[in-house]
Design a protein around this motif. Structure first.
Motif, PDB file in Angstrom:
ATOM      1  N   GLU A 242     -29.524  -4.032  14.746  1.00  0.00           N
ATOM      2  CA  GLU A 242     -28.143  -4.999  15.187  1.00  0.00           C
ATOM      3  C   GLU A 242     -27.214  -5.207  14.098  1.00  0.00           C
ATOM      4  OE1 GLU A 242     -30.493  -7.968  17.340  1.00  0.00           O
ATOM      5  OE2 GLU A 242     -31.968  -6.595  18.601  1.00  0.00           O
ATOM      6  N   HIS A 243     -27.918  -5.962  13.105  1.00  0.00           N
ATOM      7  CA  HIS A 243     -27.446  -6.370  12.257  1.00  0.00           C
ATOM      8  C   HIS A 243     -26.655  -5.624  11.658  1.00  0.00           C
ATOM      9  CE1 HIS A 243     -29.139 -10.580  11.417  1.00  0.00           C
ATOM     10  NE2 HIS A 243     -29.808  -9.866  11.614  1.00  0.00           N
ATOM     11  N   ARG A 244     -26.233  -3.931  11.666  1.00  0.00           N
ATOM     12  CA  ARG A 244     -25.981  -3.021  10.813  1.00  0.00           C
ATOM     13  C   ARG A 244     -24.878  -3.283  12.385  1.00  0.00           C
ATOM     14  NH1 ARG A 244     -25.147   1.647  11.850  1.00  0.00           N
ATOM     15  NH2 ARG A 244     -26.861   1.719  14.255  1.00  0.00           N
ATOM     16  N   LYS A 245     -24.534  -2.989  13.017  1.00  0.00           N
ATOM     17  CA  LYS A 245     -24.187  -2.393  13.983  1.00  0.00           C
ATOM     18  C   LYS A 245     -22.975  -3.914  14.214  1.00  0.00           C
ATOM     19  CE  LYS A 245     -26.759   0.083  17.339  1.00  0.00           C
ATOM     20  NZ  LYS A 245     -27.913  -0.532  19.070  1.00  0.00           N
ATOM     21  N   VAL A 246     -23.843  -5.021  14.179  1.00  0.00           N
ATOM     22  CA  VAL A 246     -22.725  -6.094  13.553  1.00  0.00           C
ATOM     23  C   VAL A 246     -21.569  -5.628  13.231  1.00  0.00           C
ATOM     24  CG1 VAL A 246     -22.605  -8.754  13.749  1.00  0.00           C
ATOM     25  CG2 VAL A 246     -23.635  -7.813  15.511  1.00  0.00           C
ATOM     26  N   ALA A 247     -22.426  -5.962  11.789  1.00  0.00           N
ATOM     27  CA  ALA A 247     -21.872  -5.226  10.233  1.00  0.00           C
ATOM     28  C   ALA A 247     -21.254  -4.438  10.379  1.00  0.00           C
ATOM     29  CB  ALA A 247     -22.830  -5.093   9.254  1.00  0.00           C
TER      30      ALA A 247
ATOM     31  N   ARG B  35     -38.210  -5.874  13.419  1.00  0.00           N
ATOM     32  CA  ARG B  35     -37.298  -6.216  11.811  1.00  0.00           C
ATOM     33  C   ARG B  35     -36.234  -4.879  11.590  1.00  0.00           C
ATOM     34  NH1 ARG B  35     -41.938  -7.790   8.675  1.00  0.00           N
ATOM     35  NH2 ARG B  35     -42.468  -5.667   7.618  1.00  0.00           N
ATOM     36  N   ALA B  36     -37.166  -3.903  11.974  1.00  0.00           N
ATOM     37  CA  ALA B  36     -36.167  -2.456  12.319  1.00  0.00           C
ATOM     38  C   ALA B  36     -35.203  -2.416  13.271  1.00  0.00           C
ATOM     39  CB  ALA B  36     -36.024  -0.787  12.143  1.00  0.00           C
ATOM     40  N   VAL B  37     -35.420  -3.113  14.052  1.00  0.00           N
ATOM     41  CA  VAL B  37     -34.113  -3.753  15.252  1.00  0.00           C
ATOM     42  C   VAL B  37     -33.168  -5.026  15.291  1.00  0.00           C
ATOM     43  CG1 VAL B  37     -34.308  -4.943  17.380  1.00  0.00           C
ATOM     44  CG2 VAL B  37     -35.624  -2.921  17.176  1.00  0.00           C
TER      45      VAL B  37
END
Length: 197
Positions: A77-82, A71-73
């Motif tokens: 990844e979602h943070r990087k995409v965001a 979930r952290a990864v």
């Protein structure tokens, strides 16, 4: 979230083996049915159950840690995409802002050109009106000059007629004068002839 299949770990297999062996030992203890065997089978079953429980709780804790890590990864990844999307959005907003600023500048230039064209049009209309008034004045002057020319022509014809009449009168007066002089000359010659005679 990744749909990976979690393989069975050695701890889970060991816990299952311990539980199965505890069941086997308990069944053997019941079959033998002696107090010593039953006590040993019970102690073994309790110890195997405790060890199996500890192995399974460790396994569950590891699975939970793996899930938390996944979930952290995934969140990272979602943070990087965001972050990438946010940067793209900021870049797009900056580009649109520049386009809007450029469009506003073009609109301002077009407004200035329109105002200049309207001023030039008003000046051209004023010049046209002035030229029209000048043309009307010139046409009035031409009409007046034609009228004056016609009047002068009439006066000239009248003067020519008066001159012709004057010349005719002069000729008549000269003719009469000449006739009178001739008559006077003849009368004078006749008197001299009479005197001489």
């Amino acid at each position: 979230m990744s749909n990976r299949r979690i393989p069975r770990s050695r701890r889970a297999v060991g816990a299952i083996a311990l539980l199965v062996s505890a069941v086997v030992v308990a069944v053997l203890g019941l079959v033998v049915s002696t107090v010593t065997v039953l006590v040993v089978a019970t102690v073994y079953a309790v110890a195997a159950g405790g060890v199996a429980g500890r192995l399974l709780s460790n396994e569950i804790a590891q699975v939970r840690r793996d899930w938390a890590h996944d979930r952290a990864v995934l969140a990272d990844e979602h943070r990087k995409v965001a972050v990438v999307r946010s940067r793209e959005h900021i870049a797009f907003a900056d580009q649109m802002s520049q386009r809007i600023s450029l469009r506003d500048a073009q609109i301002a230039n077009l407004r200035d050109a329109l105002v200049t064209a309207e001023i030039e049009l008003a000046q051209a209309r004023e010049r046209f009106s002035a030229e029209r008034a000048r043309r009307a004045a010139l046409e009035a002057d031409v009409t007046s000059a034609r009228s004056d020319l016609e009047s002068a022509r009439v006066d000239l014809l009248a003067a020519q007629e008066a001159l012709a009449a004057s010349e005719a009168a002069e000729i008549q007066v000269r003719t009469e004068l000449q006739a009178w002089q001739e008559a006077a000359t003849e009368d004078g010659n006749g008197a001299q002839d009479r005197k001489l005679a």
